[in-house]
Design a protein around this motif. Structure first.
Motif, PDB file in Angstrom:
ATOM      1  N   ALA A 120     -19.582  23.993  15.539  1.00 31.61           N
ATOM      2  CA  ALA A 120     -18.492  23.083  15.185  1.00 31.61           C
ATOM      3  C   ALA A 120     -18.557  22.682  13.717  1.00 31.61           C
ATOM      4  CB  ALA A 120     -18.550  21.846  16.082  1.00 31.61           C
ATOM      5  N   ARG A 121     -19.781  22.521  13.189  1.00 27.99           N
ATOM      6  CA  ARG A 121     -19.910  22.203  11.761  1.00 27.99           C
ATOM      7  C   ARG A 121     -19.489  23.392  10.905  1.00 27.99           C
ATOM      8  NH1 ARG A 121     -25.854  19.775  12.810  1.00 27.99           N
ATOM      9  NH2 ARG A 121     -25.213  17.859  13.908  1.00 27.99           N
ATOM     10  N   ASN A 122     -19.821  24.605  11.336  1.00 23.63           N
ATOM     11  CA  ASN A 122     -19.351  25.798  10.626  1.00 23.63           C
ATOM     12  C   ASN A 122     -17.824  25.808  10.561  1.00 23.63           C
ATOM     13  OD1 ASN A 122     -21.851  27.899  12.242  1.00 23.63           O
ATOM     14  ND2 ASN A 122     -21.987  26.879  10.276  1.00 23.63           N
ATOM     15  N   VAL A 123     -17.189  25.525  11.708  1.00 26.72           N
ATOM     16  CA  VAL A 123     -15.727  25.515  11.777  1.00 26.72           C
ATOM     17  C   VAL A 123     -15.159  24.443  10.857  1.00 26.72           C
ATOM     18  CG1 VAL A 123     -13.736  25.064  13.270  1.00 26.72           C
ATOM     19  CG2 VAL A 123     -15.637  26.459  14.125  1.00 26.72           C
ATOM     20  N   LEU A 124     -15.743  23.256  10.905  1.00 26.69           N
ATOM     21  CA  LEU A 124     -15.256  22.159  10.078  1.00 26.69           C
ATOM     22  C   LEU A 124     -15.309  22.511   8.595  1.00 26.69           C
ATOM     23  CD1 LEU A 124     -14.315  19.153   9.956  1.00 26.69           C
ATOM     24  CD2 LEU A 124     -16.737  18.532   9.758  1.00 26.69           C
ATOM     25  N   ASP A 125     -16.393  23.135   8.163  1.00 28.09           N
ATOM     26  CA  ASP A 125     -16.504  23.508   6.753  1.00 28.09           C
ATOM     27  C   ASP A 125     -15.493  24.580   6.377  1.00 28.09           C
ATOM     28  OD1 ASP A 125     -18.437  21.708   5.960  1.00 28.09           O
ATOM     29  OD2 ASP A 125     -20.109  23.006   6.460  1.00 28.09           O
ATOM     30  N   PHE A 126     -15.193  25.490   7.307  1.00 25.50           N
ATOM     31  CA  PHE A 126     -14.164  26.487   7.012  1.00 25.50           C
ATOM     32  C   PHE A 126     -12.791  25.834   6.912  1.00 25.50           C
ATOM     33  CE2 PHE A 126     -10.843  29.418   8.386  1.00 25.50           C
ATOM     34  CZ  PHE A 126     -10.982  30.411   7.416  1.00 25.50           C
ATOM     35  N   LEU A 127     -12.515  24.875   7.784  1.00 26.87           N
ATOM     36  CA  LEU A 127     -11.203  24.232   7.773  1.00 26.87           C
ATOM     37  C   LEU A 127     -10.933  23.505   6.457  1.00 26.87           C
ATOM     38  CD1 LEU A 127     -10.853  22.801  11.394  1.00 26.87           C
ATOM     39  CD2 LEU A 127      -9.944  24.919  10.446  1.00 26.87           C
ATOM     40  N   LYS A 128     -11.992  23.094   5.760  1.00 23.00           N
ATOM     41  CA  LYS A 128     -11.801  22.448   4.463  1.00 23.00           C
ATOM     42  C   LYS A 128     -11.107  23.386   3.474  1.00 23.00           C
ATOM     43  CE  LYS A 128     -15.936  19.557   4.987  1.00 23.00           C
ATOM     44  NZ  LYS A 128     -17.335  19.312   4.511  1.00 23.00           N
ATOM     45  N   LEU A 129     -11.260  24.695   3.701  1.00 22.88           N
ATOM     46  CA  LEU A 129     -10.653  25.672   2.796  1.00 22.88           C
ATOM     47  C   LEU A 129      -9.184  25.917   3.109  1.00 22.88           C
ATOM     48  CD1 LEU A 129     -13.492  28.370   2.665  1.00 22.88           C
ATOM     49  CD2 LEU A 129     -13.171  26.377   1.194  1.00 22.88           C
ATOM     50  N   VAL A 130      -8.812  25.811   4.389  1.00 22.98           N
ATOM     51  CA  VAL A 130      -7.423  26.128   4.771  1.00 22.98           C
ATOM     52  C   VAL A 130      -6.615  24.884   5.122  1.00 22.98           C
ATOM     53  CG1 VAL A 130      -7.979  28.461   5.539  1.00 22.98           C
ATOM     54  CG2 VAL A 130      -8.108  26.572   7.183  1.00 22.98           C
ATOM     55  N   LEU A 131      -7.288  23.747   5.260  1.00 24.35           N
ATOM     56  CA  LEU A 131      -6.594  22.471   5.493  1.00 24.35           C
ATOM     57  C   LEU A 131      -7.076  21.451   4.468  1.00 24.35           C
ATOM     58  CD1 LEU A 131      -6.701  22.112   9.395  1.00 24.35           C
ATOM     59  CD2 LEU A 131      -4.736  22.746   7.985  1.00 24.35           C
ATOM     60  N   PRO A 132      -6.802  21.687   3.201  1.00 23.04           N
ATOM     61  CA  PRO A 132      -7.256  20.745   2.168  1.00 23.04           C
ATOM     62  C   PRO A 132      -6.615  19.368   2.371  1.00 23.04           C
ATOM     63  CG  PRO A 132      -5.677  22.305   1.260  1.00 23.04           C
ATOM     64  CD  PRO A 132      -6.002  22.790   2.630  1.00 23.04           C
ATOM     65  N   ALA A 133      -7.277  18.343   1.856  1.00 23.58           N
ATOM     66  CA  ALA A 133      -6.820  16.966   2.041  1.00 23.58           C
ATOM     67  C   ALA A 133      -5.368  16.799   1.621  1.00 23.58           C
ATOM     68  CB  ALA A 133      -7.713  16.014   1.239  1.00 23.58           C
ATOM     69  N   GLU A 134      -4.611  16.117   2.500  1.00 25.86           N
ATOM     70  CA  GLU A 134      -3.211  15.746   2.233  1.00 25.86           C
ATOM     71  C   GLU A 134      -2.303  16.954   2.053  1.00 25.86           C
ATOM     72  OE1 GLU A 134      -3.117  13.045  -1.031  1.00 25.86           O
ATOM     73  OE2 GLU A 134      -4.366  11.553  -0.033  1.00 25.86           O
ATOM     74  N   LYS A 135      -2.709  18.095   2.584  1.00 23.07           N
ATOM     75  CA  LYS A 135      -1.856  19.288   2.532  1.00 23.07           C
ATOM     76  C   LYS A 135      -1.838  19.921   3.917  1.00 23.07           C
ATOM     77  CE  LYS A 135      -2.734  20.501  -2.316  1.00 23.07           C
ATOM     78  NZ  LYS A 135      -3.206  21.574  -3.244  1.00 23.07           N
ATOM     79  N   GLY A 136      -0.828  20.728   4.171  1.00 25.38           N
ATOM     80  CA  GLY A 136      -0.785  21.476   5.410  1.00 25.38           C
ATOM     81  C   GLY A 136      -1.609  22.737   5.269  1.00 25.38           C
ATOM     82  N   LEU A 137      -1.353  23.695   6.148  1.00 25.20           N
ATOM     83  CA  LEU A 137      -2.091  24.953   6.103  1.00 25.20           C
ATOM     84  C   LEU A 137      -1.903  25.626   4.745  1.00 25.20           C
ATOM     85  CD1 LEU A 137      -3.744  27.113   7.671  1.00 25.20           C
ATOM     86  CD2 LEU A 137      -1.540  28.176   8.220  1.00 25.20           C
ATOM     87  N   THR A 138      -3.018  25.968   4.120  1.00 29.55           N
ATOM     88  CA  THR A 138      -3.001  26.620   2.817  1.00 29.55           C
ATOM     89  C   THR A 138      -3.872  27.870   2.886  1.00 29.55           C
ATOM     90  OG1 THR A 138      -2.748  24.494   1.689  1.00 29.55           O
ATOM     91  CG2 THR A 138      -3.505  26.359   0.367  1.00 29.55           C
ATOM     92  N   ILE A 139      -3.270  29.027   2.697  1.00 33.43           N
ATOM     93  CA  ILE A 139      -4.026  30.281   2.739  1.00 33.43           C
ATOM     94  C   ILE A 139      -4.108  30.830   1.322  1.00 33.43           C
ATOM     95  CG2 ILE A 139      -4.163  32.603   3.705  1.00 33.43           C
ATOM     96  CD1 ILE A 139      -2.567  31.621   6.092  1.00 33.43           C
ATOM     97  N   ASP A 140      -5.212  30.540   0.681  1.00 35.37           N
ATOM     98  CA  ASP A 140      -5.424  30.955  -0.706  1.00 35.37           C
ATOM     99  C   ASP A 140      -6.137  32.308  -0.711  1.00 35.37           C
ATOM    100  OD1 ASP A 140      -5.975  31.283  -3.350  1.00 35.37           O
ATOM    101  OD2 ASP A 140      -7.328  29.559  -3.526  1.00 35.37           O
ATOM    102  N   MET A 141      -5.398  33.359  -0.953  1.00 41.36           N
ATOM    103  CA  MET A 141      -5.980  34.700  -0.931  1.00 41.36           C
ATOM    104  C   MET A 141      -6.858  34.976  -2.141  1.00 41.36           C
ATOM    105  SD  MET A 141      -5.184  35.829   1.957  1.00 41.36           S
ATOM    106  CE  MET A 141      -5.682  37.542   1.833  1.00 41.36           C
TER     107      MET A 141
END
Length: 376
Positions: free
Chosen positions: A336-357
């Motif tokens: 779950a901690r692995n998942v949470l850290d990954f979500l920081k990359l695609v769900l940055p604070a105050e933004k929706g889904l962000t896929i930065d290629m």
């Protein structure tokens, strides 16, 4: 974003993709967490604990119908049918399963396979392969101790002295290193082998003896040095000598733990049927590659049966295929901690889904998008 946490339905799976710790942090970031009733029970987490962390409890259809779904294992057919087109799926989705990825693409999902994250310093906190292999290496030793009919440590008693168990560990990745550390704590005498001579220092630092195979040619010495911090494939001449040396140690071992897995390929045979025959009655093999061998049901030894404990020539061969799930609480916490850290990359604070290629981790983990598979 609405994030769903369903109950895992694969047989024997005890893990869950979120814990109260990670749910609380995601809720604090403004997300809505929908957790299926009973999703964490097999990992020792009650519904009340999820509610206290800020999640709402719901049924499977609602959890799977969320904007984003967090899973441990790739969804089965009945689960996939309940995930809405356009949803985001995050989990261990097996990036080498082309057919499975095609099904996710056909369902219209944007999916991220966490196993595909690059092995870099920046990605360490989201490295699910390492976090789960670490647990599996520990559990492999505990299973070996359970099936071995003698003590692991040396004991001196009034009734006589009991010799310490001799443990041989083949493959010194994350799982192998944890197996060494655990067997050492139990008092065993340990030897370890790996095709990468560069791991000798790590093995010895944990109190084990490295099965050393001397170099006989300049080619062998050069290969052993590696390039850029990575070992190069060793020449066949060296591999043949290593195999002969390992066979001697296996014959004298009480416990053998094999850990060799190659993503996307069949697991190599490390312990042949002849080696098994050479082992003493009552010895134990724990095959961590069970179900991934050349025949599909075997592993690092051809006598392994996936998800079975079998006897061969008086040797017990343990072939459980999901060792991490046998330590469900801690495996879930780390995952779950692995998942949470990954979500920081695609769900940055105050933004929706962000896929930065441009982000190497996001790009590597993205498996399907817009009805297409992106895995090359």
């Amino acid at each position: 974003m609405q994030i769903g946490i369903p109950l895992e339905t694969v047989a024997g799976e005890t893990r869950v993709a979120a814990t109260p710790e990670t749910v609380k942090k995601l809720v604090g970031q403004g997300h809505t967490l929908l957790v299926q009733h009973g999703a964490g029970l097999r990992a020792g987490i009650t519904d009340a604990q999820f509610e206290a962390a800020g999640a709402s409890l719901t049924d499977a259809a609602t959890a799977l119908g969320s904007e984003m779904v967090l899973k441990v294992r790739s969804p089965q057919a009945e689960e996939l049918a309940q995930i809405r087109s356009g949803a985001v799926l995050v989990g261990m989705l097996d990036p080498f399963d082309a057919e499975g990825l095609q099904r996710l693409a056909a369902a219209g999902l944007t999916s991220f396979a966490l196993e595909a994250a690059p092995r870099t310093t920046r990605a360490q906190s989201m490295d699910v392969l390492s976090s789960q292999a670490n647990i599996a290496g520990y559990k492999a030793v505990m299973l070996a101790a359970e099936h071995y009919p003698r003590f692991f440590p040396m004991l001196m008693t009034a009734a006589g002295t009991v010799k310490a168990a001799r443990v041989v560990i083949l493959g010194v990745g994350v799982a192998g290193l944890q197996a060494i550390a655990t067997a050492k704590r139990l008092g065993a005498v340990i030897e370890a082998s790996d095709v990468r001579p560069s791991v000798k220092e790590q093995v010895e630092s944990l109190g084990a003896k490295f099965i050393d195979v001397p170099y006989e040619t300049d080619e062998e010495r050069e290969a052993a040095e590696g390039v850029g911090g990575y070992a190069r494939p060793m020449p066949q001449s060296w591999l043949d000598r290593q195999k002969a040396e390992v066979a001697k140690r296996v014959a004298a071992a009480d416990v053998v733990i094999t850990t060799a897995l190659i993503p996307g390929r069949a697991a190599p045979t490390l312990v042949t049927a002849e080696m098994v025959q050479s082992m003493r009655q009552g010895s134990v093999i724990v095959d961590m590659a069970a179900g991934k061998g050349p025949q599909g049901h075997d592993g690092n030894t051809p006598l392994t049966q996936a998800d079975q404990v079998v006897q061969a020539d008086g040797v017990t061969i343990v072939g459980h295929t999901n060792l991490a799930a046998r330590v469900g609480a801690d495996a879930s916490a780390l995952y779950a901690r692995n998942v949470l850290d990954f979500l920081k990359l695609v769900l940055p604070a105050e933004k929706g889904l962000t896929i930065d290629m441009e982000d190497d981790i996001v790009a590597a983990c993205l498996m399907t998008q817009n009805g297409e598979t992106r895995r090359k």
